[in-house]
Design a protein around this motif. Structure first.
Motif, PDB file in Angstrom:
ATOM      1  N   ARG A  68       9.622  39.302  -8.128  1.00 38.71           N
ATOM      2  CA  ARG A  68      10.733  38.407  -8.447  1.00 38.71           C
ATOM      3  C   ARG A  68      11.948  39.183  -8.968  1.00 38.71           C
ATOM      4  O   ARG A  68      13.085  38.865  -8.658  1.00 38.71           O
ATOM      5  CB  ARG A  68      10.273  37.395  -9.503  1.00 38.71           C
ATOM      6  CG  ARG A  68      11.282  36.329  -9.842  1.00 38.71           C
ATOM      7  CD  ARG A  68      11.317  35.284  -8.790  1.00 38.71           C
ATOM      8  NE  ARG A  68      12.287  34.249  -9.109  1.00 38.71           N
ATOM      9  CZ  ARG A  68      12.687  33.345  -8.259  1.00 38.71           C
ATOM     10  NH1 ARG A  68      12.192  33.314  -7.045  1.00 38.71           N
ATOM     11  NH2 ARG A  68      13.573  32.447  -8.593  1.00 38.71           N
ATOM     12  N   CYS A  85      10.704  36.446 -17.049  1.00 31.14           N
ATOM     13  CA  CYS A  85       9.787  36.039 -15.984  1.00 31.14           C
ATOM     14  C   CYS A  85       8.351  36.018 -16.524  1.00 31.14           C
ATOM     15  O   CYS A  85       7.597  35.083 -16.274  1.00 31.14           O
ATOM     16  CB  CYS A  85       9.903  36.983 -14.792  1.00 31.14           C
ATOM     17  SG  CYS A  85       8.812  36.554 -13.419  1.00 31.14           S
ATOM     18  N   CYS A 109       7.858  33.002 -18.804  1.00 23.04           N
ATOM     19  CA  CYS A 109       7.786  31.765 -18.011  1.00 23.04           C
ATOM     20  C   CYS A 109       6.476  31.691 -17.235  1.00 23.04           C
ATOM     21  O   CYS A 109       5.843  30.638 -17.164  1.00 23.04           O
ATOM     22  CB  CYS A 109       8.973  31.685 -17.060  1.00 23.04           C
ATOM     23  SG  CYS A 109      10.548  31.472 -17.909  1.00 23.04           S
ATOM     24  N   PRO A 134       7.948  31.526  -8.673  1.00 23.90           N
ATOM     25  CA  PRO A 134       8.396  31.243  -7.307  1.00 23.90           C
ATOM     26  C   PRO A 134       8.394  32.510  -6.450  1.00 23.90           C
ATOM     27  O   PRO A 134       8.590  33.617  -6.958  1.00 23.90           O
ATOM     28  CB  PRO A 134       9.828  30.732  -7.504  1.00 23.90           C
ATOM     29  CG  PRO A 134       9.895  30.283  -8.914  1.00 23.90           C
ATOM     30  CD  PRO A 134       8.960  31.174  -9.670  1.00 23.90           C
ATOM     31  N   LYS A 182      12.776  27.937  -6.552  1.00 23.82           N
ATOM     32  CA  LYS A 182      12.238  27.433  -7.813  1.00 23.82           C
ATOM     33  C   LYS A 182      11.537  26.088  -7.670  1.00 23.82           C
ATOM     34  O   LYS A 182      10.768  25.702  -8.551  1.00 23.82           O
ATOM     35  CB  LYS A 182      13.337  27.363  -8.875  1.00 23.82           C
ATOM     36  CG  LYS A 182      13.766  28.741  -9.359  1.00 23.82           C
ATOM     37  CD  LYS A 182      14.712  28.643 -10.531  1.00 23.82           C
ATOM     38  CE  LYS A 182      15.071  30.020 -11.046  1.00 23.82           C
ATOM     39  NZ  LYS A 182      15.966  29.940 -12.214  1.00 23.82           N
ATOM     40  N   CYS A 205       7.748  25.870  -8.159  1.00 23.21           N
ATOM     41  CA  CYS A 205       7.161  25.863  -9.498  1.00 23.21           C
ATOM     42  C   CYS A 205       8.057  25.050 -10.441  1.00 23.21           C
ATOM     43  O   CYS A 205       8.939  25.602 -11.099  1.00 23.21           O
ATOM     44  CB  CYS A 205       7.027  27.305  -9.988  1.00 23.21           C
ATOM     45  SG  CYS A 205       6.213  27.450 -11.579  1.00 23.21           S
ATOM     46  N   TYR A 245       8.608  26.253 -14.081  1.00 23.58           N
ATOM     47  CA  TYR A 245       9.459  27.447 -14.102  1.00 23.58           C
ATOM     48  C   TYR A 245      10.918  27.043 -13.895  1.00 23.58           C
ATOM     49  O   TYR A 245      11.803  27.516 -14.585  1.00 23.58           O
ATOM     50  CB  TYR A 245       8.985  28.375 -12.978  1.00 23.58           C
ATOM     51  CG  TYR A 245       9.531  29.783 -12.970  1.00 23.58           C
ATOM     52  CD1 TYR A 245       8.787  30.831 -13.498  1.00 23.58           C
ATOM     53  CD2 TYR A 245      10.755  30.079 -12.387  1.00 23.58           C
ATOM     54  CE1 TYR A 245       9.256  32.136 -13.460  1.00 23.58           C
ATOM     55  CE2 TYR A 245      11.230  31.381 -12.343  1.00 23.58           C
ATOM     56  CZ  TYR A 245      10.478  32.400 -12.878  1.00 23.58           C
ATOM     57  OH  TYR A 245      10.943  33.694 -12.836  1.00 23.58           O
ATOM     58  N   ARG A 246      11.144  26.144 -12.968  1.00 24.08           N
ATOM     59  CA  ARG A 246      12.498  25.676 -12.641  1.00 24.08           C
ATOM     60  C   ARG A 246      13.141  24.928 -13.800  1.00 24.08           C
ATOM     61  O   ARG A 246      14.326  25.090 -14.082  1.00 24.08           O
ATOM     62  CB  ARG A 246      12.417  24.746 -11.420  1.00 24.08           C
ATOM     63  CG  ARG A 246      13.741  24.094 -11.051  1.00 24.08           C
ATOM     64  CD  ARG A 246      13.542  22.949 -10.084  1.00 24.08           C
ATOM     65  NE  ARG A 246      12.795  21.870 -10.740  1.00 24.08           N
ATOM     66  CZ  ARG A 246      11.999  21.031 -10.102  1.00 24.08           C
ATOM     67  NH1 ARG A 246      11.834  21.107  -8.802  1.00 24.08           N
ATOM     68  NH2 ARG A 246      11.355  20.090 -10.751  1.00 24.08           N
ATOM     69  N   PRO A 263      19.346  28.002 -17.268  1.00 25.69           N
ATOM     70  CA  PRO A 263      17.974  28.279 -16.838  1.00 25.69           C
ATOM     71  C   PRO A 263      17.394  29.468 -17.605  1.00 25.69           C
ATOM     72  O   PRO A 263      18.038  30.493 -17.756  1.00 25.69           O
ATOM     73  CB  PRO A 263      18.113  28.608 -15.354  1.00 25.69           C
ATOM     74  CG  PRO A 263      19.407  27.990 -14.938  1.00 25.69           C
ATOM     75  CD  PRO A 263      20.291  28.031 -16.145  1.00 25.69           C
ATOM     76  N   CYS A 314      14.276  30.875 -16.890  1.00 25.17           N
ATOM     77  CA  CYS A 314      13.469  31.719 -16.019  1.00 25.17           C
ATOM     78  C   CYS A 314      14.308  32.264 -14.871  1.00 25.17           C
ATOM     79  O   CYS A 314      15.068  31.523 -14.257  1.00 25.17           O
ATOM     80  CB  CYS A 314      12.291  30.921 -15.482  1.00 25.17           C
ATOM     81  SG  CYS A 314      11.292  30.162 -16.777  1.00 25.17           S
TER      82      CYS A 314
END
Length: 88
Positions: A37, A51, A54, A62, A69, A72, A75-76, A85, A87
């Protein structure tokens, strides 16, 4: 070797590989997925930190290096204190 023997060997190897993936501890899974990621991130250490946080909480990351995103929702939907945001 017969084609059927090759197919059976490949099937066994595939099953073994998938069972190994499923038994990895969560930390290793998060590390691997976060490395992917954050591969293109400008500030990799910060990306890896958030990351990892999260992933540990949401149990997913993701796919790809950006976007996706919706794969998940946890996570989003994570937001920082300022509403941005959380994450990467």
């Amino acid at each position: 070797m017969k084609p059927s023997s090759v197919a059976i060997i490949l099937l066994v190897l595939l099953c073994l590989a998938s069972s190994l993936q499923a038994t990895l501890p969560d930390g290793n899974m998060c590390d691997m997925k976060c490395k992917i990621r954050c591969f293109k991130a400008a500030v990799k250490d910060r990306c890896m930190k958030y990351c990892g946080l999260c992933c540990a909480e949401c149990k997913c990351v993701p796919s790809g290096t950006y976007g996706n995103k919706d794969e998940c929702p946890c996570y989003r939907d994570k937001k920082s204190g300022s509403g941005k945001p959380k994450c990467p």
